[in-house]
Design an enzyme around this catalytic site. Structure first.
Site, PDB file in Angstrom:
ATOM      1  N   GLY A 360      11.892  -1.923 -13.981  1.00 42.99           N
ATOM      2  CA  GLY A 360      10.654  -2.450 -14.541  1.00 42.99           C
ATOM      3  C   GLY A 360       9.454  -1.841 -13.857  1.00 42.99           C
ATOM      4  N   GLY A 362       5.160  -2.838 -12.632  1.00 46.44           N
ATOM      5  CA  GLY A 362       4.089  -3.815 -12.503  1.00 46.44           C
ATOM      6  C   GLY A 362       2.860  -3.185 -11.898  1.00 46.44           C
ATOM      7  N   GLY A 363       1.896  -4.060 -11.476  1.00 48.16           N
ATOM      8  CA  GLY A 363       0.674  -3.546 -10.882  1.00 48.16           C
ATOM      9  C   GLY A 363       0.921  -2.806  -9.586  1.00 48.16           C
ATOM     10  N   PHE A 364       1.980  -3.185  -8.876  1.00 51.40           N
ATOM     11  CA  PHE A 364       2.323  -2.533  -7.614  1.00 51.40           C
ATOM     12  C   PHE A 364       2.876  -1.139  -7.845  1.00 51.40           C
ATOM     13  CE2 PHE A 364       3.858  -2.726  -3.209  1.00 51.40           C
ATOM     14  CZ  PHE A 364       4.885  -1.798  -3.228  1.00 51.40           C
ATOM     15  N   GLY A 365       3.676  -0.994  -8.886  1.00 51.88           N
ATOM     16  CA  GLY A 365       4.352   0.263  -9.181  1.00 51.88           C
ATOM     17  C   GLY A 365       5.647  -0.013  -9.911  1.00 51.88           C
ATOM     18  N   VAL A 367       9.983  -0.482 -10.111  1.00 51.03           N
ATOM     19  CA  VAL A 367      11.126  -1.020  -9.372  1.00 51.03           C
ATOM     20  C   VAL A 367      12.389  -0.334  -9.883  1.00 51.03           C
ATOM     21  CG1 VAL A 367      12.427  -3.083  -8.750  1.00 51.03           C
ATOM     22  CG2 VAL A 367       9.960  -3.233  -9.106  1.00 51.03           C
ATOM     23  N   LYS A 381      11.194  -1.110  -4.566  1.00 51.21           N
ATOM     24  CA  LYS A 381       9.842  -1.247  -5.105  1.00 51.21           C
ATOM     25  C   LYS A 381       9.044  -0.035  -4.633  1.00 51.21           C
ATOM     26  CE  LYS A 381       7.004  -5.392  -5.755  1.00 51.21           C
ATOM     27  NZ  LYS A 381       6.606  -6.654  -5.109  1.00 51.21           N
ATOM     28  N   ASP A 478       1.132 -16.980  -5.646  1.00 47.11           N
ATOM     29  CA  ASP A 478       1.435 -16.366  -6.948  1.00 47.11           C
ATOM     30  C   ASP A 478       2.812 -16.813  -7.436  1.00 47.11           C
ATOM     31  OD1 ASP A 478       0.779 -14.875  -9.176  1.00 47.11           O
ATOM     32  OD2 ASP A 478       1.613 -13.023  -8.374  1.00 47.11           O
TER      33      ASP A 478
END
Length: 668
Positions: A360, A362-365, A367, A381, A478
């Site tokens: 997947g 996300g905002g972090f990067g 996975v 991650k 969160d």
């Protein structure tokens, strides 16, 4: 006559030379026995103690008791000092081939060295390794427990000439030593050697601490051997060091008993006997010739071994320093966790971060799923190079999550920094996140009532640990369905601590000018004024409970009040139709009492008044005890009829801050 004198002078010079060598050999032997052991590595773990604390006083009692004890049996000794909560547990493990005298010297050195400024001056947990012993202490009980982390690799920079031939031979040697070490009479220690060419041999050593069982020793060593291809493949020497076991191999003899002593020669043989394999040397009193040869046989190999060892550690230290320089942009606290993975290891595990391994984004990067050489599945991650907020998230995860251990928290295995690459390595959760099941019309049928109730309880226990039971006091900030991961048995684990904040133990509230998180789960005091506390996490938990019960997402960012989950739940509660809130897939099969209790707990958690919301200990008590009477909930914070703020005001604030909030920016 002149010739005779020259002969006499020559004989005298030879005699003096032999006496010199003999004296030198004895000096080297004495120095070998009395010299301080070589320092190898150390880990400083846990929280810190203060100089005048009770813990430090107990540590000052414990360390001398270990270093001065005369009852070190089988190279192992443990001791305890003080009472809870300041108890100190300590142990010593010496290498299985050294004498009790060398073991004692190493113990004395380690006990003095471990608390110095250069090692671990204020840590409540520490491990220090020397070439012939390991000293450890902790504020937590660890005797008889097999621990394979934290660990470290050391390797020789020089390569063998034929790794394809060398590696299988090395593997056979090390596996054979494990079998030998875990036999009944081996005391978890074994050395040996084997030939890998006409002129070269490879020497190996394996050892576990004496306090663990043979089966646990076997498991620890097999895991360590599986790391050799990653750290030391094709190298002339390498070490894998763990708290409960360690192994080493070299292409030169380094252990005292690597080669068993040869049998004594026949009585009529004039040849001198072989030197003993132990580190105590004796000479035959009536044989000067044997003494001189023995001296030569000791001096020359000793010099070669010393030079080789110096070269080996020189290269290792240089490699370690070069590697450490790449961490200059990371906080010192983060570097000190010593959980670094090799980039090559992670790249190989994820098939070079292939799209097929991608789980997947996300905002972090992104996975990725990976598989290590020991067949352990991991989730990696990978920080996006263009992610502005990712670096702070990265630091948060490493410095906070590494210190947290609970069955309902995702376990951080380590991290990797190399150049622009920043990676976090977690245990792999085969069932992904809760939202993938909860809000999917097909997969939601897999979440029967029993599983949903179990998930609610697991999340509550994880949050209780963060707020009350861990060494740190953590506000997650969160908590949401996508941050609840599910293991193979559908047990929930709280994940993603990039936005978490650390509280001191007596702190109850904090303010921030930069609100982060996911808006549908935010408590109003946090979304409006930046005030967060354990009660803001409780609010998020309440939203999550109502989502698990209903199978619907809390769409509080929409202007249509009828579609707000909290308002919807409150209407059913006031109308006496609370069970209508339940997902249709569980409505007819659930326990009505448990369902009503969970709906009530969810509404209690999302009340507008912060003081009215329960704490997580109270929530867990309400979930587990039917004898506890529950208060009546008041209107939820985002309900249109709430006392101090209408829904219109809340929605207008969200509209102005949408891009700001949904981008999940961090505190600065």
């Amino acid at each position: 006559m002149i010739i005779t004198n020259k002969k006499i002078m020559g004989c005298s010079n030879l005699l003096f030379f032999l006496i010199y060598l003999f004296s030198l050999s004895n000096l080297l032997i004495i120095q070998h026995i009395t010299a301080k052991p070589d320092y190898v590595y150390r880990f400083c773990l846990g929280s810190n103690y203060t100089t005048n604390s009770t813990f430090r006083k107990n540590l000052n009692i414990l360390l001398p008791s270990i270093s001065l004890t005369s009852i070190i049996r089988n190279g192992y000794y443990n001791a305890t000092a003080g009472r809870n909560p300041d108890t100190v547990y300590g142990s010593l493990q010496c290498r299985g081939d050294i004498t009790s005298q060398d073991c004692q010297i190493c113990a004395e050195t380690a006990a003095k060295d471990i608390i110095t400024e250069e090692r671990c001056p204020n840590s409540k947990q520490a491990i220090i390794w020397y070439d012939v012993c390991m000293l450890r202490y902790s504020n937590q009980y660890y005797f008889n427990l097999m621990l394979d982390t934290p660990g470290v690799y050391l390797w020789n920079l020089n390569n063998v000439t034929d790794p394809n031939k060398f590696n299988p031979i090395l593997g056979d040697l090390m596996n054979g030593l494990v079998s030998k070490a875990t036999s009944n009479d081996s005391l978890n220690f074994a050395t040996g050697d084997t030939s890998f060419s006409d002129f070269q041999r490879v020497y190996g050593l394996v050892q576990c601490t004496v306090d663990i069982s043979s089966s646990e020793c076997n498991r620890c060593l097999i895991g360590a051997i599986s790391e050799l291809p990653n750290c030391c493949g094709g190298k002339q020497g390498g070490r894998v060091i763990r708290p409960s076991c360690n192994l080493r191999y070299e292409i030169y003899p380094f252990a005292e008993s690597t080669v068993p002593p040869s049998p004594p020669p026949p009585p009529l043989s004039p040849s001198p006997s072989q030197p003993s394999s132990t580190n105590t040397s004796t000479t035959t009193p009536n044989s000067k010739r044997n003494s001189s040869i023995l001296a030569l046989s000791i001096v020359i190999p000793s010099v070669i071994a010393v030079l080789s060892t110096i070269a080996f550690w020189f290269f290792c230290v240089r490699r370690k320093r070069a590697k450490t320089q790449k961490f200059d942009d990371v906080d010192a606290e983060m570097r000190s966790t010593d959980m670094q993975f090799n980039l090559c290891t992670i790249s190989a595990a994820t098939n070079n971060f292939s799209e097929a391994n991608k789980l997947g984004e996300g905002g972090f990067g992104s996975v990725y799923k990976g598989t290590l050489s020991d067949r352990q599945d991991i989730a990696v991650k990978r920080l996006s190079k263009n992610s502005g907020q990712g670096e702070q998230e990265f630091k948060n995860e490493v410095t906070l999550v590494a210190k947290l251990q609970h069955r309902n928290l995702v376990r951080l295995l380590g991290f990797c920094i190399y150049g622009e690459e920043k990676l976090l390595i977690y245990e792999f959760m085969p069932n992904a996140s809760l939202d993938k099941f909860l809000f999917d019309p097909n997969k939601c049928t897999l979440l029967d009532w029993e599983r949903r109730y179990k998930i609610i309880g697991g999340i509550a226990r994880g949050l209780l640990y963060l707020h009350e039971e861990s060494r740190l006091k953590i506000i997650h900030r969160d908590l949401k369905a996508s941050n609840i991961l599910l293991d193979i048995d559908m047990n929930p684990k709280i994940a993603d601590f990039g936005m978490a904040r650390l509280f001191v133990l007596d702190q109850t509230q904090a303010n921030t000018s930069r609100v982060v998180g996911t808006y549908g789960y935010m408590a109003p005091e946090y979304a409006m004024h930046g005030q967060f506390s354990v009660k803001s996490d409780v609010f998020s938990f309440g939203v999550l409970v109502l989502e698990i019960l209903s199978g619907h997402m809390n769409c509080s960012y929409e202007s249509d009040v009828s579609r707000d989950l909290l308002s919807h739940a409150w209407r059913h509660w006031k109308n006496g139709s609370a069970l209508e809130l339940l997902d249709s897939t569980i409505k007819d099969t659930c326990s009505r009492d448990e369902a009503m209790r969970c709906i009530r707990i969810g509404l209690l958690c999302v009340q507008e008044n912060v003081a009215d919301r329960p704490t997580m200990p109270a929530v867990l008590l309400m979930l587990n005890s039917y004898s506890v009477s529950l208060n009546l909930p008041s209107a939820p914070a985002l309900f249109a009829g709430s006392t101090s703020r209408g829904i219109t005001q809340i929605v207008s604030v969200q509209t102005e801050e949408t891009s700001y909030l949904m981008n999940l920016q961090h505190d600065r």
